[in-house]
Write a protein that holds these residues in place. Structure first.
Motif, PDB file in Angstrom:
ATOM      1  N   GLU A   2       0.849  -1.241  -0.090  1.00 25.23           N
ATOM      2  CA  GLU A   2      -0.010   0.056  -0.106  1.00 25.23           C
ATOM      3  C   GLU A   2       1.056   1.299   0.007  1.00 25.23           C
ATOM      4  OE1 GLU A   2      -3.244   0.350  -0.420  1.00 25.23           O
ATOM      5  OE2 GLU A   2      -3.486  -1.887  -0.367  1.00 25.23           O
ATOM      6  N   VAL A   3       1.148   2.025  -1.294  1.00 26.00           N
ATOM      7  CA  VAL A   3       2.148   2.841  -1.296  1.00 26.00           C
ATOM      8  C   VAL A   3       1.837   4.035  -0.536  1.00 26.00           C
ATOM      9  CG1 VAL A   3       3.250   4.332  -2.985  1.00 26.00           C
ATOM     10  CG2 VAL A   3       3.009   1.953  -3.631  1.00 26.00           C
ATOM     11  N   SER A 144      -2.492  12.540  -0.800  1.00 26.50           N
ATOM     12  CA  SER A 144      -1.818  12.239  -2.139  1.00 26.50           C
ATOM     13  C   SER A 144      -2.066  13.324  -3.289  1.00 26.50           C
ATOM     14  CB  SER A 144      -2.416  10.862  -2.899  1.00 26.50           C
ATOM     15  OG  SER A 144      -1.899  10.555  -4.028  1.00 26.50           O
ATOM     16  N   SER A 168       1.601   6.295  -7.453  1.00 25.16           N
ATOM     17  CA  SER A 168       0.669   6.015  -6.393  1.00 25.16           C
ATOM     18  C   SER A 168       0.542   4.503  -6.140  1.00 25.16           C
ATOM     19  CB  SER A 168      -0.572   6.435  -7.041  1.00 25.16           C
ATOM     20  OG  SER A 168      -1.300   5.757  -8.346  1.00 25.16           O
ATOM     21  N   GLN A 169       1.311   3.604  -6.976  1.00 27.16           N
ATOM     22  CA  GLN A 169       1.275   2.265  -6.885  1.00 27.16           C
ATOM     23  C   GLN A 169       2.537   1.657  -7.758  1.00 27.16           C
ATOM     24  OE1 GLN A 169      -2.418   0.635  -8.678  1.00 27.16           O
ATOM     25  NE2 GLN A 169      -1.941   1.365 -10.501  1.00 27.16           N
ATOM     26  N   ARG A 172       2.606  -1.404 -13.467  1.00 28.86           N
ATOM     27  CA  ARG A 172       2.049  -2.563 -13.906  1.00 28.86           C
ATOM     28  C   ARG A 172       2.687  -3.449 -14.768  1.00 28.86           C
ATOM     29  NH1 ARG A 172      -2.610  -0.774 -17.396  1.00 28.86           N
ATOM     30  NH2 ARG A 172      -1.401   1.072 -17.565  1.00 28.86           N
ATOM     31  N   SER A 190       2.092   4.923 -16.898  1.00 26.65           N
ATOM     32  CA  SER A 190       1.346   5.234 -15.604  1.00 26.65           C
ATOM     33  C   SER A 190       0.301   6.417 -15.903  1.00 26.65           C
ATOM     34  CB  SER A 190       2.036   5.516 -14.338  1.00 26.65           C
ATOM     35  OG  SER A 190       0.983   6.071 -13.273  1.00 26.65           O
ATOM     36  N   ASP A 192      -0.464   8.408 -13.575  1.00 29.69           N
ATOM     37  CA  ASP A 192      -0.313   9.286 -12.461  1.00 29.69           C
ATOM     38  C   ASP A 192      -0.237  10.730 -12.764  1.00 29.69           C
ATOM     39  OD1 ASP A 192      -1.023   7.684 -10.427  1.00 29.69           O
ATOM     40  OD2 ASP A 192       1.027   7.094  -9.858  1.00 29.69           O
ATOM     41  N   PRO A 258       7.915   1.879  -6.383  1.00 32.16           N
ATOM     42  CA  PRO A 258       6.847   2.494  -7.030  1.00 32.16           C
ATOM     43  C   PRO A 258       7.473   3.820  -7.508  1.00 32.16           C
ATOM     44  CG  PRO A 258       6.709   2.897  -4.452  1.00 32.16           C
ATOM     45  CD  PRO A 258       7.931   2.056  -4.787  1.00 32.16           C
TER      46      PRO A 258
END
Length: 363
Positions: A2-3, A144, A168-169, A172, A190, A192, A258
Motif C-alpha cells: 500500500e504505497v 496524495s 501511487s502504486q 503494472r 502510468s 499518475d 513505486p
C-alpha cells in the motif's frame, strides 16, 4: 504494498533521517532558483496593477527537514524584492505544505517552522515600511497529490521538487521482474502524471504558475541505466544476501520500487494532451551522486561520496525496505549498498537526470 501508507522519507532528526541526509535534494532545489524567480516575476507581471491582497501557494511532496521550507523562503524573498521595487505592500501569504499522511509533519511544525518564522521575521524587520509586517500562514495538508487537495481556483503558485517520480502504486507489468527492484523492461505507462495535471488544473487560478522538478531520463528507454542504475546497485546488494541465504529469493523478486522516471518528450506530451497548461520552460539538468561535490563538477568524486550517497538513499528507501523485508536486515543491506556505490562512483560518471518544467494555467 500500500504505497500511500509506506511511502515517506525517514522522519525525525536521527542519523538516518531525511532531515540530515538530503543535501543532494538541496542541490537540486538550488539549480531551480532562476526558474523560480522567473515564475514569481511572471506571476506578478500578469496580475492587476496592484498586487493581490493575499496569495496562496502550495509545496507538494514537501517531506520533512531543512529543505521543506527552502522553496517557500525563496518565493517570499522574490516577492519581497518585487514589492519593494514597485513600492507595494507584500501580500498576506498562505502556505500549504503537502505530503502523504506518513510524512513527519510533527517535526516540520515543532522544529523547523518556528526557526523559519523567527528568521523570516528578522529579515522583514531589516526592511522598511510595509515589509516589516509580513503575514505568513502555514498549513499542513496530508494526502496524495494524485487526487484533489484544494478548492477550485484557490492557488496562484504550486511548487514540487523530487516528488513526482514517485507513483501511487508499483508500475503494472513487473510480475516477471526477477532479481530486479526497478523495471528491467518497458512497463505500461502510468496515468499518475496526467491525473496530477488534471487536479492541479482545477486548483490553480488562470495565469497561475506551477514549477515541477522530477527525476527523469534523456532517452526513450524507461529501463535505461541513467534512470535505474541507483536501484540496480541496491538490487545487487540484496541479491548478494540472497546468495548467502540471508534473504529469501522470492522476497527480492516480489519487491519493486513505486517509481517512474519520464523523458522530456513524455512530460511535454502529457502536458499538451491534458490541455490546462502552457509550457513556459522545460529544461534537463544533472546532479552528481557525490553530495560533497559543491561545485557540481561531474568529474570529482569524494572518497566519502559512496558513504554519503548510501545515507541519502537510506533516508529515502528505508521505509519501503522495512515494510517488505523487515528491520533486521537493514544495516547489512546498506553496508553492502555502500560498497557498490563506492565502486561505481570510482569508475564512472554517476548522476541523476532531472527534468524541470514551468507551467502556466491557461484554461
Amino acid at each position: 504494498m500500500e504505497v500511500m501508507q509506506v511511502l515517506h522519507m525517514n522522519g525525525g532528526m536521527g542519523e538516518s533521517s531525511y532531515a540530515n541526509n538530503s543535501l543532494l535534494q538541496r542541490k537540486v532545489l538550488l539549480t531551480t532558483k532562476p526558474i523560480m524567480e522567473a515564475a514569481v516575476t511572471a506571476l506578478f507581471s500578469t496580475a492587476a496593477a496592484t498586487f493581490p491582497a493575499s496569495l496562496a501557494i502550495a509545496d507538494l511532496g514537501c517531506s520533512s527537514g531543512p529543505n521543506t521550507l527552502f522553496a517557500v523562503s525563496e518565493i517570499i524573498n522574490i516577492m519581497s524584492n518585487l514589492c519593494k521595487a514597485t513600492k507595494q505592500e507584500l501580500p498576506e501569504i498562505q502556505v500549504f505544505l503537502n505530503d502523504l499522511p506518513g510524512n513527519d509533519f510533527n517535526t516540520i511544525f515543532s522544529s523547523f517552522l518556528p526557526r523559519f518564522q523567527e528568521k523570516l521575521s528578522e529579515q522583514m524587520k531589516s526592511k522598511n515600511g510595509a515589509w516589516a509586517t509580513l503575514s505568513c500562514f502555514f498549513n499542513g495538508v496530508p494526502g496524495s497529490f494524485y487526487g484533489r487537495l484544494f478548492p477550485r481556483e484557490s492557488l496562484r503558485l504550486i511548487h514540487s521538487s523530487y516528488s513526482l517520480h514517485w507513483l501511487s502504486q508499483v508500475p503494472r507489468g513487473l510480475e516477471g521482474n526477477k532479481g530486479n527492484i526497478y523495471m528491467s523492461r518497458s512497463s505500461p505507462p502510468s496515468r499518475d502524471f496526467s491525473t496530477f495535471l488534471e487536479c492541479r488544473g482545477q486548483e490553480l487560478v488562470v495565469g497561475g504558475r506551477m514549477l515541477l522538478t522530477l527525476q527523469g531520463r534523456r532517452n526513450d528507454d524507461s529501463s535505461s541505466k541513467e534512470c535505474c542504475y541507483i536501484w540496480d546497485l541496491l538490487a545487487i546488494a540484496l541479491n548478494e544476501m540472497v546468495s548467502e541465504g540471508l534473504i529469501e529469493e522470492e522476497k527480492v523478486d516480489s519487491f519493486n520500487v513505486p517509481m517512474y522516471t519520464p523523458s522530456p518528450k513524455e512530460v511535454r506530451g502529457e502536458v499538451q494532451k491534458q490541455g490546462s497548461f502552457s509550457i513556459d520552460c522545460l529544461e534537463v539538468s544533472e546532479v552528481n551522486w557525490s553530495v560533497l561535490d559543491t561545485n557540481f563538477n561531474p568529474n570529482v568524486v569524494s572518497e566519502d561520496g559512496g558513504y554519503n550517497m548510501a545515507k541519502c538513499m537510506r533516508a529515502v528507501a528505508e521505509p519501503l525496505l522495512i515494510e517488505h523485508f523487515g528491520e533486521e536486515i537493514i544495516d547489512e543491506v546498506f553496508k553492502r549498498y555502500r560498497a557498490q556505490l563506492v565502486d561505481a562512483m570510482s569508475k564512472e560518471k554517476t548522476a541523476f537526470v532531472n527534468i524541470i518544467i514551468l507551467l502556466k494555467k491557461i484554461t
